[in-house]
Design an enzyme around this catalytic site. Sequence first.
Site, PDB file in Angstrom:
ATOM      1  N   CYS A  13       0.834  -1.210   0.000  1.00 45.38           N
ATOM      2  CA  CYS A  13       0.000   0.000   0.000  1.00 45.38           C
ATOM      3  C   CYS A  13       0.866   1.256   0.000  1.00 45.38           C
ATOM      4  O   CYS A  13       0.534   2.260  -0.645  1.00 45.38           O
ATOM      5  CB  CYS A  13      -0.909   0.024   1.222  1.00 45.38           C
ATOM      6  SG  CYS A  13      -1.990  -1.405   1.362  1.00 45.38           S
TER       7      CYS A  13
HETATM    8  C1  BEZ Z   1       0.569  -4.588   1.776  1.00 52.32           C
HETATM    9  O1  BEZ Z   1       0.111  -3.497   1.481  1.00 52.32           O
HETATM   10  O2  BEZ Z   1       1.771  -4.797   1.731  1.00 52.32           O
HETATM   11  C2  BEZ Z   1      -0.312  -5.724   2.159  1.00 52.32           C
HETATM   12  C3  BEZ Z   1      -1.495  -5.474   2.829  1.00 52.32           C
HETATM   13  C4  BEZ Z   1      -2.282  -6.540   3.212  1.00 52.32           C
HETATM   14  C5  BEZ Z   1      -1.893  -7.833   2.912  1.00 52.32           C
HETATM   15  C6  BEZ Z   1      -0.718  -8.064   2.212  1.00 52.32           C
HETATM   16  C7  BEZ Z   1       0.085  -7.007   1.844  1.00 52.32           C
END
Ligand code: BEZ
Length: 212
Positions: free
Chosen positions: A46
Amino acid sequence: MSTLRLGDVAPNFTAQTTEGEINFHEWLGDGWGVLFSHPSDYTPVCTTELGTVAKYKAEFDKRNTKVVALSVDGVASHNGWIKDINETQNTTVNFPIIADEDKKVSDLYDMIHPNADNTLTVRSVFIIDPDKKVKLIIVYPASTGRNFDELLRVIDSLQLTAYHKVATPANWNNGDDVVITPAVKNEDIPTLFPKGHKEVKPYLRMTPQPNL
Ligand code: BEZ
Protein backbone atom coordinates in the site's frame (compact mmCIF):
# COMPACT_ATOMS: atom_id res chain seq x y z
CA MET A 1 -23.72 -4.70 0.82
CA SER A 2 -24.56 -4.05 -2.78
CA THR A 3 -23.10 -5.38 -5.97
CA LEU A 4 -22.14 -2.60 -8.30
CA ARG A 5 -22.12 -3.17 -12.02
CA LEU A 6 -20.79 -1.18 -14.95
CA GLY A 7 -23.21 1.59 -15.90
CA ASP A 8 -24.64 1.89 -12.37
CA VAL A 9 -24.54 5.29 -10.70
CA ALA A 10 -21.64 5.34 -8.25
CA PRO A 11 -23.28 5.52 -4.82
CA ASN A 12 -22.93 8.88 -3.16
CA PHE A 13 -21.65 9.19 0.41
CA THR A 14 -20.26 11.64 2.93
CA ALA A 15 -16.98 10.61 4.51
CA GLN A 16 -14.10 11.85 6.62
CA THR A 17 -10.84 12.11 4.70
CA THR A 18 -7.34 13.41 5.23
CA GLU A 19 -8.50 16.57 3.44
CA GLY A 20 -11.68 17.03 5.51
CA GLU A 21 -15.22 15.78 5.05
CA ILE A 22 -16.31 15.19 1.47
CA ASN A 23 -19.61 14.58 -0.24
CA PHE A 24 -18.39 12.23 -2.95
CA HIS A 25 -20.53 13.47 -5.84
CA GLU A 26 -19.89 17.12 -4.99
CA TRP A 27 -16.18 16.42 -4.65
CA LEU A 28 -16.14 14.73 -8.07
CA GLY A 29 -17.80 17.77 -9.64
CA ASP A 30 -18.18 17.43 -13.40
CA GLY A 31 -14.98 15.52 -14.02
CA TRP A 32 -13.86 11.90 -13.93
CA GLY A 33 -12.92 10.05 -10.75
CA VAL A 34 -10.96 7.08 -9.45
CA LEU A 35 -11.94 5.57 -6.10
CA PHE A 36 -9.54 2.89 -4.91
CA SER A 37 -9.31 0.92 -1.69
CA HIS A 38 -6.30 -0.62 0.00
CA PRO A 39 -6.22 -3.12 2.86
CA SER A 40 -4.48 -1.19 5.59
CA ASP A 41 -2.23 1.72 6.56
CA TYR A 42 1.41 1.02 7.41
CA THR A 43 1.67 -1.95 5.04
CA PRO A 44 4.38 -2.28 2.42
CA VAL A 45 2.53 -2.73 -0.88
CA CYS A 46 0.00 0.00 0.00
CA THR A 47 2.85 2.37 0.80
CA THR A 48 4.28 1.94 -2.70
CA GLU A 49 0.84 2.29 -4.31
CA LEU A 50 -0.08 5.56 -2.62
CA GLY A 51 3.37 6.97 -3.34
CA THR A 52 2.93 6.05 -6.99
CA VAL A 53 -0.48 7.71 -7.19
CA ALA A 54 0.98 10.89 -5.67
CA LYS A 55 3.68 10.92 -8.36
CA TYR A 56 1.03 10.37 -11.07
CA LYS A 57 -1.24 13.20 -9.86
CA ALA A 58 -0.32 15.43 -12.82
CA GLU A 59 -1.26 12.62 -15.21
CA PHE A 60 -4.67 12.26 -13.55
CA ASP A 61 -5.11 16.06 -13.60
CA LYS A 62 -4.37 16.11 -17.36
CA ARG A 63 -7.27 13.70 -17.78
CA ASN A 64 -9.61 15.83 -15.63
CA THR A 65 -9.66 12.94 -13.15
CA LYS A 66 -9.67 13.15 -9.36
CA VAL A 67 -8.30 10.28 -7.28
CA VAL A 68 -9.30 9.27 -3.78
CA ALA A 69 -8.03 6.32 -1.72
CA LEU A 70 -9.83 4.46 1.05
CA SER A 71 -9.17 2.09 3.91
CA VAL A 72 -10.95 1.29 7.15
CA ASP A 73 -8.25 3.05 9.21
CA GLY A 74 -8.92 6.43 10.80
CA VAL A 75 -7.73 9.90 9.82
CA ALA A 76 -5.02 10.01 12.52
CA SER A 77 -3.60 6.72 11.25
CA HIS A 78 -3.73 7.92 7.62
CA ASN A 79 -1.98 11.17 8.55
CA GLY A 80 0.80 9.37 10.41
CA TRP A 81 1.28 6.94 7.55
CA ILE A 82 1.34 9.74 4.94
CA LYS A 83 4.56 10.97 6.59
CA ASP A 84 6.09 7.55 5.96
CA ILE A 85 4.83 7.48 2.36
CA ASN A 86 6.30 10.91 1.68
CA GLU A 87 9.61 9.94 3.25
CA THR A 88 10.04 6.49 1.73
CA GLN A 89 8.51 7.10 -1.71
CA ASN A 90 10.12 10.50 -2.16
CA THR A 91 6.85 12.28 -2.84
CA THR A 92 4.07 14.30 -1.23
CA VAL A 93 0.66 12.69 -0.94
CA ASN A 94 -1.58 15.13 -2.77
CA PHE A 95 -4.99 13.44 -2.80
CA PRO A 96 -7.45 12.54 -0.03
CA ILE A 97 -7.59 9.21 1.77
CA ILE A 98 -11.03 8.25 3.10
CA ALA A 99 -11.17 7.03 6.70
CA ASP A 100 -13.92 4.43 6.43
CA GLU A 101 -13.84 3.26 10.03
CA ASP A 102 -17.53 2.35 10.08
CA LYS A 103 -17.14 0.55 6.71
CA LYS A 104 -20.02 2.52 5.23
CA VAL A 105 -18.30 3.18 1.92
CA SER A 106 -16.65 -0.25 1.83
CA ASP A 107 -20.10 -1.82 2.10
CA LEU A 108 -21.63 0.48 -0.52
CA TYR A 109 -18.89 -0.47 -2.98
CA ASP A 110 -18.52 -4.14 -1.87
CA MET A 111 -14.84 -3.65 -1.04
CA ILE A 112 -14.68 -6.25 1.72
CA HIS A 113 -14.53 -9.80 0.39
CA PRO A 114 -14.93 -11.99 3.49
CA ASN A 115 -13.32 -15.07 1.99
CA ALA A 116 -10.20 -13.01 1.29
CA ASP A 117 -10.29 -11.04 4.56
CA ASN A 118 -13.16 -10.57 6.95
CA THR A 119 -12.46 -7.01 7.98
CA LEU A 120 -10.08 -5.32 5.55
CA THR A 121 -10.83 -3.91 2.12
CA VAL A 122 -9.31 -5.62 -0.90
CA ARG A 123 -7.67 -3.56 -3.68
CA SER A 124 -10.78 -2.39 -5.53
CA VAL A 125 -10.69 0.25 -8.25
CA PHE A 126 -13.67 2.16 -9.64
CA ILE A 127 -13.44 4.62 -12.52
CA ILE A 128 -16.39 7.00 -12.59
CA ASP A 129 -17.40 9.24 -15.48
CA PRO A 130 -18.76 12.81 -15.33
CA ASP A 131 -22.35 11.43 -15.21
CA LYS A 132 -21.28 9.56 -12.02
CA LYS A 133 -21.63 6.24 -13.84
CA VAL A 134 -19.26 3.41 -12.98
CA LYS A 135 -17.14 2.74 -16.09
CA LEU A 136 -14.61 0.24 -14.73
CA ILE A 137 -14.35 -2.11 -11.78
CA ILE A 138 -11.18 -4.10 -11.05
CA VAL A 139 -10.41 -6.05 -7.91
CA TYR A 140 -6.86 -7.07 -7.05
CA PRO A 141 -5.69 -9.26 -4.18
CA ALA A 142 -3.97 -7.63 -1.22
CA SER A 143 -0.63 -9.10 -2.26
CA THR A 144 -0.56 -7.50 -5.72
CA GLY A 145 0.21 -3.81 -6.08
CA ARG A 146 -1.75 -2.20 -8.87
CA ASN A 147 -0.43 -1.03 -12.24
CA PHE A 148 -1.40 2.65 -12.33
CA ASP A 149 -0.16 2.99 -15.92
CA GLU A 150 -2.95 0.57 -16.79
CA LEU A 151 -5.48 2.77 -15.03
CA LEU A 152 -4.30 5.82 -17.00
CA ARG A 153 -4.52 3.72 -20.17
CA VAL A 154 -8.12 2.75 -19.39
CA ILE A 155 -9.05 6.38 -18.64
CA ASP A 156 -7.57 7.38 -22.01
CA SER A 157 -9.58 4.63 -23.69
CA LEU A 158 -12.82 5.56 -21.90
CA GLN A 159 -12.36 9.22 -22.80
CA LEU A 160 -11.70 8.34 -26.46
CA THR A 161 -14.97 6.40 -26.49
CA ALA A 162 -16.87 9.17 -24.70
CA TYR A 163 -15.59 12.03 -26.85
CA HIS A 164 -14.57 10.48 -30.21
CA LYS A 165 -16.79 7.42 -30.87
CA VAL A 166 -13.84 5.03 -30.95
CA ALA A 167 -12.87 1.96 -28.95
CA THR A 168 -9.36 0.64 -28.33
CA PRO A 169 -8.04 -2.76 -29.43
CA ALA A 170 -6.08 -5.33 -27.43
CA ASN A 171 -2.92 -3.99 -25.84
CA TRP A 172 -3.65 -0.52 -27.22
CA ASN A 173 -1.40 2.27 -26.06
CA ASN A 174 -1.72 6.00 -26.55
CA GLY A 175 -0.81 6.78 -30.17
CA ASP A 176 -1.82 3.42 -31.65
CA ASP A 177 -4.66 3.11 -34.16
CA VAL A 178 -8.13 2.72 -32.68
CA VAL A 179 -11.36 0.98 -33.64
CA ILE A 180 -14.37 2.89 -35.00
CA THR A 181 -17.31 1.89 -32.83
CA PRO A 182 -19.95 -0.31 -34.54
CA ALA A 183 -22.65 2.37 -34.04
CA VAL A 184 -20.89 4.68 -36.54
CA LYS A 185 -22.37 4.34 -40.05
CA ASN A 186 -19.93 3.99 -42.96
CA GLU A 187 -21.28 7.15 -44.59
CA ASP A 188 -20.42 9.19 -41.49
CA ILE A 189 -16.81 8.01 -41.31
CA PRO A 190 -15.21 10.63 -43.64
CA THR A 191 -16.67 13.49 -41.60
CA LEU A 192 -16.01 11.97 -38.20
CA PHE A 193 -12.56 10.57 -39.01
CA PRO A 194 -10.85 12.87 -41.52
CA LYS A 195 -7.48 11.21 -40.91
CA GLY A 196 -8.82 8.23 -42.89
CA HIS A 197 -9.67 4.66 -42.02
CA LYS A 198 -9.02 1.07 -43.04
CA GLU A 199 -11.84 -1.44 -43.30
CA VAL A 200 -10.22 -4.75 -42.32
CA LYS A 201 -13.68 -6.35 -42.16
CA PRO A 202 -17.05 -4.56 -42.29
CA TYR A 203 -17.16 -4.88 -38.49
CA LEU A 204 -13.46 -4.02 -37.94
CA ARG A 205 -12.69 -0.48 -39.04
CA MET A 206 -9.44 1.12 -37.88
CA THR A 207 -8.52 4.80 -37.80
CA PRO A 208 -5.61 6.84 -36.43
CA GLN A 209 -6.21 8.06 -32.88
CA PRO A 210 -8.42 11.14 -33.43
CA ASN A 211 -7.28 13.34 -30.57
CA LEU A 212 -3.58 13.54 -31.52
C1 BEZ B 1 0.57 -4.59 1.78
O1 BEZ B 1 0.11 -3.50 1.48
O2 BEZ B 1 1.77 -4.80 1.73
C2 BEZ B 1 -0.31 -5.72 2.16
C3 BEZ B 1 -1.49 -5.47 2.83
C4 BEZ B 1 -2.28 -6.54 3.21
C5 BEZ B 1 -1.89 -7.83 2.91
C6 BEZ B 1 -0.72 -8.06 2.21
C7 BEZ B 1 0.09 -7.01 1.84
